[in-house]
Design an enzyme around this catalytic site. Structure first.
Site, short mmCIF file in Angstrom:
data_model
loop_
_atom_site.label_atom_id
_atom_site.label_comp_id
_atom_site.label_asym_id
_atom_site.label_seq_id
_atom_site.Cartn_x
_atom_site.Cartn_y
_atom_site.Cartn_z
N LYS A 73 0.87 -1.10 -0.11
CA LYS A 73 0.16 -0.01 -0.19
C LYS A 73 0.74 1.44 -0.06
CE LYS A 73 -2.32 0.31 3.85
NZ LYS A 73 -3.19 0.02 5.24
N SER A 82 -8.05 -0.06 5.01
CA SER A 82 -7.31 0.60 3.96
C SER A 82 -6.47 0.07 3.06
CB SER A 82 -6.61 1.70 5.18
OG SER A 82 -5.67 1.33 5.70
N SER A 117 -7.72 -2.88 8.66
CA SER A 117 -7.23 -2.31 7.46
C SER A 117 -6.58 -3.53 6.65
CB SER A 117 -6.13 -1.24 7.59
OG SER A 117 -7.00 -0.09 7.70
#
Ligand SMILES: *[C@@H]1O[C@H](CO)[C@@H](O)[C@H](O)[C@H]1NC(C)=O
Ligand SMILES: *[C@@H]1O[C@H](CO)[C@@H](O)[C@H](O)[C@H]1NC(C)=O
Length: 523
Positions: free
Chosen positions: A130, A205, A229
């Site tokens: 990410k 996320s 997340s």
């Protein structure tokens, strides 16, 4: 329970079901037709791209496939489907091909010793991370317009360790602004689409990461998890994800952490298409000082573990667990009852019905100021930002504005929450001991449409409970529901017993099939 509280519960469930149906109907109409990510163009590509990271590593080592071919195939796959997914922030990186070529050259010349192979278990395997986790020389935006051309000068510790294991970084992936939402949408990249239904949320996320893994755009990936997340996107996109025990992985370079913070709920961890990748990834990622405590090499005897389950977290703000989700838990219970010859017992865990409040309180105790992060160092005024949003002049998504507004709402009651957390934690610790595993629903329902969580967002408490309790939790895909969306389950154990979660995840994958490709398979 009294008669009236039963009536109240039934009414509440009805309100949830009706609002859920209404949102599905309206958003489904607004977002148009159901489309999935297309599959790779040939059977050969499909077979290459859908392999697990450990299988890729083995075949590269044995020179059955070339690292160059697999890196090239993933880069081409990203180029061909990222228009649908909108998951990539930076990449695919052309220099990954040079790194792969060099590895192939050295393999051909037999320059690697057995010791090299042991130290580099993922030699030549492509991975991604990410965007909020730093990669030297690559974009590091955290989804903020104000950081749209910011690059990191160093690798996050977990990225460094992955590179040291021989893996090759090929891309970075989309996140919500400063990671603080359960969808992966921001004003810089836009929203990431679910490979199983492009109209639906990938979660957040680590949502870009989950989409890339599920759609066969990368070998495997790195996520971070402070309230679900890793696990929310892994669930929404039908892949595996493990949130390790608190403190197990050095957080240096993840969302600007130094790696020296104590008592944080956040932990970096592995995400993959196969449960078999999680343990070797954990071996790469864990703090050297914790090797003895985590005992990842120790064999787990699944027949000797004690298994528990929870049917619902009891939170009034969450959707009720739907039938297809209940069925997942039932199948798992039956399987482990058959395996052990003992009941999988229902666990009564106190205070799960205030998970939302507990997590909200503990977020205020984190060694990070999310509002400053959002302003990229500048203090934002929630009311000014809300006003700008209403006028269509905001640099932030609605979810970020929610976060700002939440910061000026009344705080949770400290003493009450601390006591409630301690009681909950003690109860789970006593129950699970050193040989207990808990099955906990991932979510009451499968991936919602885009924007749904802006209206109904509390379901993520099923995940955030284990951040509050600092327990390791593995997200395991459990097939698809009648809409073709991934079902799943969380497997939880006491701190530092990650190996139990991982062994059970592997058993679930063997038994129920694990990851199901989001595209129709070519024969
Ligand atoms: C984590 O890694 C960073 C960077 O290498 C280092 O400065 C820090 O001390 C490490 N944290 C711990 C707890 O070892
Ligand atoms: C129980 O396990 C046995 C093998 O140990 C297997 O043959 C049988 O199908 C299983 N039953 C169920 C309901 O899973």
């Amino acid at each position: 329970m009294s008669f009236w509280s039963h009536v109240l519960d039934a009414l509440l469930a009805l309100v949830h079901i009706l609002s859920d149906r209404l949102l599905e109907f309206i958003l489904g109409w607004y977002l148009g037709d159901h489309k999935r990510v297309p599959g790779p163009p040939s059977v050969e590509q499909q077979s290459l791209l859908s392999k697990s990271a450990v299988d890729l590593a083995q075949q590269i080592r044995e020179r059955k496939i070339r690292s160059y071919d697999i890196v090239k195939a993933y880069c081409e796959r990203i180029d061909s489907v990222n228009r649908d997914l909108n998951a990539v922030v930076d990449g695919p990186f052309p220099e990954a091909l040079d790194q792969a070529r060099e590895i192939d050259r050295r393999l051909a010349k037999k320059e690697y010793t057995d010791e090299d192979f042991r130290r580099q278990p993922f030699l030549g395997v492509p991975f991604s991370t990410k965007d909020s986790t730093a990669v030297a020389g690559k974009l590091h935006t955290l989804g903020l317009l104000s950081r749209k051309s910011e690059r990191s000068s160093t690798d996050a510790e977990c990225v460094r360790l992955m590179k040291e294991s021989g893996a090759i970084i090929i891309a970075t992936s989309n996140v919500p602004e400063v990671n603080k939402w359960i969808e992966s949408r921001n004003m810089l990249i836009g929203g990431t689409n679910n490979p199983y239904d492009l109209r639906r949320s990938v979660g957040g996320s680590s949502g870009g990461e989950a989409a890339l893994i599920a759609a066969c755009c990368t070998g495997f990936g790195l996520g971070t998890d402070i309230g679900g997340s890793i696990r929310i996107p892994a669930f929404n996109c039908g892949v595996f994800g493990h949130k390790p025990s608190s403190g197990a992985v050095n957080m240096s370079g993840c969302t600007f952490r130094t790696g020296k913070e104590k008592d944080t709920m956040v932990c970096a961890g592995p995400m993959s298409r196969s449960a078999r990748d999680l343990l070797p990834m954990m071996q790469v990622l864990i703090e050297p000082s914790l090797k003895a405590k985590l005992k990842l090499d120790e064999q787990v005897d699944l027949k000797r573990l004690r298994y528990f389950y929870v049917a619902s977290n009891g939170m009034a703000q969450c959707n009720p667990i739907n039938k297809e989700t209940e069925r997942v838990m039932y199948k798992i219970r039956k399987h482990f009852e058959n395996l052990t010859g003992k009941d999988v017992r229902h666990a009564d865990i106190p205070n799960t019905k205030i998970t939302g409040k507990m997590w909200r309180y503990w977020m205020t105790q984190e060694p990070a100021n999310f509002n400053l992060l959002l302003g990229n160092g500048a203090e934002l005024n929630p009311f000014v930002e809300l006003f700008k949003k209403i006028l269509g002049q905001s640099d932030y998504s609605m979810a970020a504005i929610y976060g700002l507004i939440d910061s000026v709402l009344p705080k949770e009651k400290e003493k009450l929450i601390r006591e409630a957390t301690a009681k909950c934690k003690k109860s789970v610790q006593d129950l699970l001991g050193d040989d207990g595993v808990l099955f906990f629903h991932s979510s009451p329902r499968t991936a919602p449409f885009h924007f749904y969580p802006l209206i109904k967002f509390n379901d993520f408490a099923y995940f955030s409970l284990f951040n509050v309790l600092h327990l390791p939790a593995t997200q395991v895909p459990m097939g698809l529901d009648s809409k073709g969306l991934p079902l799943g389950i969380q497997v939880v154990s006491n701190p530092n017993n990650d190996r139990l979660c991982l062994a059970v995840a592997e058993e679930l994958e063997r038994t129920f099939g694990g990851w199901v490709p989001p595209f129709p398979l070519k024969q």
